[in-house]
Design a protein around this motif. Structure first.
Motif, mmCIF file in Angstrom:
data_model
loop_
_atom_site.group_PDB
_atom_site.id
_atom_site.type_symbol
_atom_site.label_atom_id
_atom_site.label_comp_id
_atom_site.label_asym_id
_atom_site.label_seq_id
_atom_site.Cartn_x
_atom_site.Cartn_y
_atom_site.Cartn_z
ATOM 1 N N LYS A 1 0.808 -1.222 0.000
ATOM 2 C CA LYS A 1 0.000 0.000 0.000
ATOM 3 C C LYS A 1 0.846 1.280 0.000
ATOM 4 N N ALA A 2 2.167 1.126 0.205
ATOM 5 C CA ALA A 2 3.002 2.331 0.327
ATOM 6 C C ALA A 2 4.351 2.151 -0.364
ATOM 7 N N VAL A 3 4.326 1.466 -1.504
ATOM 8 C CA VAL A 3 5.577 1.092 -2.184
ATOM 9 C C VAL A 3 6.458 2.303 -2.470
ATOM 10 N N GLY A 4 5.867 3.363 -3.038
ATOM 11 C CA GLY A 4 6.655 4.542 -3.391
ATOM 12 C C GLY A 4 7.335 5.161 -2.181
ATOM 13 N N TYR A 5 6.551 5.349 -1.095
ATOM 14 C CA TYR A 5 7.120 5.917 0.137
ATOM 15 C C TYR A 5 8.236 5.022 0.672
ATOM 16 N N ASN A 6 7.980 3.706 0.690
ATOM 17 C CA ASN A 6 8.943 2.771 1.288
ATOM 18 C C ASN A 6 10.271 2.780 0.544
ATOM 19 N N LYS A 7 10.215 2.809 -0.795
ATOM 20 C CA LYS A 7 11.461 2.830 -1.580
ATOM 21 C C LYS A 7 12.254 4.105 -1.287
ATOM 22 N N ARG A 8 11.525 5.220 -1.231
ATOM 23 C CA ARG A 8 12.226 6.491 -0.959
ATOM 24 C C ARG A 8 12.816 6.509 0.449
ATOM 25 N N ILE A 9 12.078 5.945 1.404
ATOM 26 C CA ILE A 9 12.588 5.876 2.785
ATOM 27 C C ILE A 9 13.861 5.044 2.837
ATOM 28 N N LEU A 10 13.860 3.876 2.158
ATOM 29 C CA LEU A 10 15.018 2.976 2.216
ATOM 30 C C LEU A 10 16.228 3.533 1.464
ATOM 31 N N ALA A 11 15.999 4.490 0.577
ATOM 32 C CA ALA A 11 17.134 5.114 -0.121
ATOM 33 C C ALA A 11 17.949 5.986 0.825
ATOM 34 N N LYS A 12 17.345 6.331 1.997
ATOM 35 C CA LYS A 12 18.063 7.193 2.947
ATOM 36 C C LYS A 12 18.180 6.600 4.355
ATOM 37 N N HIS A 13 17.316 5.624 4.690
ATOM 38 C CA HIS A 13 17.252 5.112 6.065
ATOM 39 C C HIS A 13 17.191 3.582 6.058
ATOM 40 N N VAL B 1 10.947 -0.488 12.789
ATOM 41 C CA VAL B 1 12.012 0.235 13.496
ATOM 42 C C VAL B 1 13.084 0.627 12.475
ATOM 43 N N PHE B 2 13.491 1.893 12.504
ATOM 44 C CA PHE B 2 14.454 2.408 11.526
ATOM 45 C C PHE B 2 15.696 2.987 12.206
ATOM 46 N N LYS B 3 16.805 2.896 11.496
ATOM 47 C CA LYS B 3 17.988 3.683 11.855
ATOM 48 C C LYS B 3 18.025 4.855 10.878
ATOM 49 N N VAL B 4 18.137 6.052 11.407
ATOM 50 C CA VAL B 4 17.978 7.268 10.609
ATOM 51 C C VAL B 4 19.256 7.637 9.869
ATOM 52 N N ASN B 5 19.070 8.096 8.624
ATOM 53 C CA ASN B 5 20.141 8.703 7.826
ATOM 54 C C ASN B 5 21.254 7.732 7.455
ATOM 55 N N GLU B 6 20.914 6.455 7.341
ATOM 56 C CA GLU B 6 21.850 5.459 6.790
ATOM 57 C C GLU B 6 21.086 4.640 5.779
ATOM 58 N N TYR C 1 13.032 -14.249 13.181
ATOM 59 C CA TYR C 1 13.687 -14.641 11.922
ATOM 60 C C TYR C 1 14.530 -13.474 11.424
ATOM 61 N N GLU C 2 15.772 -13.749 11.100
ATOM 62 C CA GLU C 2 16.652 -12.728 10.537
ATOM 63 C C GLU C 2 16.724 -12.934 9.025
ATOM 64 N N GLY C 3 16.222 -11.953 8.288
ATOM 65 C CA GLY C 3 16.176 -12.075 6.835
ATOM 66 C C GLY C 3 16.618 -10.799 6.148
ATOM 67 N N HIS C 4 16.267 -10.680 4.873
ATOM 68 C CA HIS C 4 16.674 -9.519 4.077
ATOM 69 C C HIS C 4 15.483 -9.000 3.288
ATOM 70 N N ILE C 5 15.533 -7.706 2.941
ATOM 71 C CA ILE C 5 14.538 -7.139 2.033
ATOM 72 C C ILE C 5 15.277 -6.513 0.857
ATOM 73 N N ASP C 6 14.542 -6.325 -0.228
ATOM 74 C CA ASP C 6 15.093 -5.658 -1.407
ATOM 75 C C ASP C 6 14.737 -4.175 -1.307
ATOM 76 N N PRO C 7 15.726 -3.276 -1.190
ATOM 77 C CA PRO C 7 15.424 -1.844 -1.028
ATOM 78 C C PRO C 7 14.619 -1.270 -2.192
ATOM 79 N N ASN C 8 14.650 -1.957 -3.356
ATOM 80 C CA ASN C 8 13.924 -1.475 -4.515
ATOM 81 C C ASN C 8 12.552 -2.131 -4.669
ATOM 82 N N ASN C 9 12.136 -2.901 -3.661
ATOM 83 C CA ASN C 9 10.840 -3.587 -3.735
ATOM 84 C C ASN C 9 9.760 -2.759 -3.040
ATOM 85 N N GLY C 10 9.921 -2.547 -1.714
ATOM 86 C CA GLY C 10 8.977 -1.712 -0.972
ATOM 87 C C GLY C 10 7.715 -2.430 -0.525
#
Length: 678
Positions: A518-530, A555-560, A623-632
């Motif tokens: 529901k928020a793919v565009g926002y999520n991709k932009r967020i992951l490009a910076k955080h 939970v996010f780490k800011v500015n990375e 579970y420790e896994g991974h996400i694709d920053p370009n997926n969202g």
């Protein structure tokens, strides 16, 4: 049943008071007008109105000139000194959180503690000594007495703590009283005991709010939902008072006059203006509060006098009687959040709209605060602050951290002022909700200066609203429960806040469809910076009674920037240890049935330190896994289930089958032996 020897006990104890030359007053006599009025206004030992009459009353001063009311209750039976509950607390409430009139009437200490609560509720005294004395005669006619001495105060939430064992009342004598007060001041409740008392008091608040709202809804016509909220806010502000500067508004001050400028509403507004002026609120904010409350308090209908009383006075009396004690004892709880949820329970919001005004339960607020790593030096903001419940939780965490780590009283006092005035910032667009946020922070100790009635998406420039108005608020912790009807379920708030921060952490609770498409565009932009550190699936009934919506905490780490090899911690927290119900008349709709507090702490530890902190949870839930920053749309993952059979599974199946066959064979053998025996 043995005959009461109460007259003998009274004679014995009053004799001591006389001997020590104490200025005691008996039940019909007056100590002072404030104490007399409080005892008259409080509900009686039988539950009605009337007069509460302790058997003896004294007002004593210590060497620092602090006053301590002493209230004494006599009984005349064996084993009628004090009735405690299973936790060792004076049992003046039933399991349904109603006054336990049987105990209050039958036990000396319970009665004295009841009177002490009347003073906490209706006077400026915050430290009271409650004494119970009882006794019996043995077969030879000798009197055996018992004394219970309890300290009832703001610090123990009116529950009372035993001071010590005494055989007479000489600790009240002038030459002994200072030493006794030193002992009283040394009493400490453990954090666990205090938490239990807070939980009990919070349940009482819920009950009182339901009762109050029912009463106003059914009996007070012409008051809309906003009016009800504003009336409670106004009544509380008017009765808070500031020692030595602003006297609290009393019920008797409202005369229900029809004279212009002296109507009940006029008097309440004057008192509120006086309170806000001494609190040194910025003029703009003060004017907004007064203007908003005036719209309700100064209307003709509410000030109209019928039967010698205005509707405003009637409602004011109900509010003070039902809620007074809870804000006077300084509960660090989201008081107005509870108020808000109860008052807005009457509104006919659509389901979607309802999600926008549902506030975060306090235990979830505390979780968000810990996940955002809030400490005494944090600068915390919330872009959809509601009643400020998240900021209250953050403030409490910061103040506790300061107390634990600063050993200089002077430095600690300065830090507490800075936390409240400079280290919290909240934004709320809805004016009725904004009023609640301000009230909440005033009740919690003046953290209201930077609660802004501003649209965080369009009108907020990142600067302080008051005080350092030209300085950027240096936010390093972001907490949020956004309106889910906003763009991307509320991820628009997240993107804007994170992009205004240079460092730190963020924890948000949000509809989980925002992480799955529901928020793919926002999520991709967020992951490009955080960086997304964790995705926590919450129980579906967390907002029970208000809405049923699937939520996750992110939970996010800011500015990375988020790299594809970053480890993301996925936690299935649908079993959080709490059982919730939505029964209107239940005394407690939230029960810790499976180590809830430990589970919440473990989630915090897992997010911060990883799988070596697994104790209660298993690798099925963590579970420790991974996400694709370009997926969202891949933020809501769960531990993969391995469908390939293992050799150990095969071995277990074979052994289970053999065990079954042998058991069956033995059973058949027994049946054959029995039939042969016949």
């Amino acid at each position: 049943m043995a005959q009461s020897i109460e007259p003998n006990i009274a004679d014995l104890a009053n004799g001591w008071l006389k001997k020590y030359k104490l200025p005691y007053k008996l039940e019909q006599e007056s100590v002072n007008a404030e104490i007399d009025k409080a005892l008259t206004d409080y509900f009686t030992k039988n539950g009605g109105k009337g007069a509460n009459r302790p058997d003896a009353k004294i007002l004593l001063q210590d060497k620092n000139l602090n006053y301590y009311p002493v209230l004494i209750e006599y009984k005349g039976y064996k084993n009628k000194l004090v009735k405690l509950d299973k936790d060792g607390q004076v049992e003046n409430r039933t399991s349904k959180n109603l006054p336990n009139f049987t105990n209050i009437n039958s036990y000396a200490v319970n009665g004295a503690v009841h009177y002490a609560n009347a003073l906490l509720h209706h006077t400026s005294y915050t430290d009271i000594i409650a004494i119970g004395v009882t006794g019996h005669k043995d077969s030879s006619g000798n009197i055996h007495h018992e004394i219970g001495v309890y300290y009832v105060s703001k610090s123990n939430l009116g529950a009372g703590q035993k001071v010590d064992d005494y055989t007479d009342l000489s600790f009240l004598a002038k030459n002994n009283f200072d030493a006794f007060i030193e002992k009283v001041k040394a009493l400490q409740l453990t954090q666990g005991e205090l938490d239990k008392l807070k939980e009990q008091r919070e349940r009482e608040i819920d009950q009182s709010l339901v009762k109050l709202n029912n009463d106003i809804y059914q009996n007070e016509k012409g008051l809309g939902e906003n009016d009800r909220v504003y009336l409670v806010a106004a009544s509380i502000i008017a009765t808070l008072g500031i020692p030595g500067k602003v006297t609290p508004l009393e019920k008797a001050d409202l005369k229900s006059s029809t004279e212009k400028g002296y109507r009940d509403g006029d008097l309440m507004i004057k008192k509120i203006e006086s309170f806000l002026s001494y609190k040194e609120l910025p003029e703009e904010k003060k004017n907004l509060i007064v203007r908003t409350l005036s719209n309700t308090l100064l209307t003709e209908n509410i000030n109209k006098v019928k039967g010698g009383e205005s509707q405003l006075k009637r409602v004011f009396v109900k509010i003070v009687d039902d809620l007074g004690i809870y804000y006077k004892i300084g509960l660090t709880t989201d008081f107005t959040g509870k108020l808000f949820n109860e008052m807005y329970g009457w509104l006919g919001f659509s389901q979607d709209k309802l999600n926008d005004v549902v506030l975060t339960p306090s235990y979830v607020a505390n979780l968000l605060v810990k996940l955002a790593r809030v400490n005494k030096d944090s600068y915390v903001w919330d872009f959809a602050t509601g009643s400020a419940g998240l900021l209250v939780a953050a403030m409490n965490e910061m103040l506790n951290d300061a107390k634990e780590n600063i050993n200089s009283p002077e430095e600690l006092a300065q830090k507490e002022i800075a936390i409240k005035a400079e280290q919290l910032l909240g934004l709320e667009l809805l004016s009725s909700v904004y009023m609640l946020a301000i009230l909440n922070m005033i009740l919690m100790g003046d953290g209201s200066s930077n609660i802004l009635n501003t649209d965080s998406l369009t009108d907020f420039d990142g600067k302080y609203g008051y005080g350092k108005t030209n300085a950027i608020f240096p936010a390093d912790a972001f907490i949020l429960n956004p309106p889910y009807s906003a763009d991307g379920n509320g991820m628009n708030f997240v993107e804007r806040a994170l992009n205004m921060m240079n460092k730190g952490y963020a924890a948000i609770i949000i509809q989980n469809s925002s992480g799955s498409g529901k928020a793919v565009g926002y999520n991709k932009r967020i992951l490009a910076k955080h960086t997304l550190l964790a995705s926590i699936k919450m129980p579906v009934d967390i907002f029970i009674g208000k809405s049923s919506v699937n939520t996750n905490i992110y939970v996010f780490k800011v500015n990375e920037k988020h790299h594809k090899d970053e480890v993301v911690k996925f936690i299935d927290f649908t079993n959080d240890g709490y059982t919730r119900s939505n029964r209107k008349k239940a005394s407690n709709n939230l029960k810790d049935t499976d180590h809830a507090k430990e589970r919440y702490q473990e989630v915090v530890d897992l997010v911060r330190f990883g799988k070596n902190k697994l104790k209660i949870f298993t690798e099925r839930e963590y579970y420790e896994g991974h996400i694709d920053p370009n997926n969202g749309a891949d933020w809501n993952q769960s531990a993969p289930i391995d469908l390939n059979p293992k050799f150990s599974d095969f071995k277990k199946t074979i052994s289970d089958y053999i065990a079954y066959e042998i058991s069956d064979l033995l059973k058949n053998q027994e049946i054959t032996d029995e039939s042969l025996g016949k």
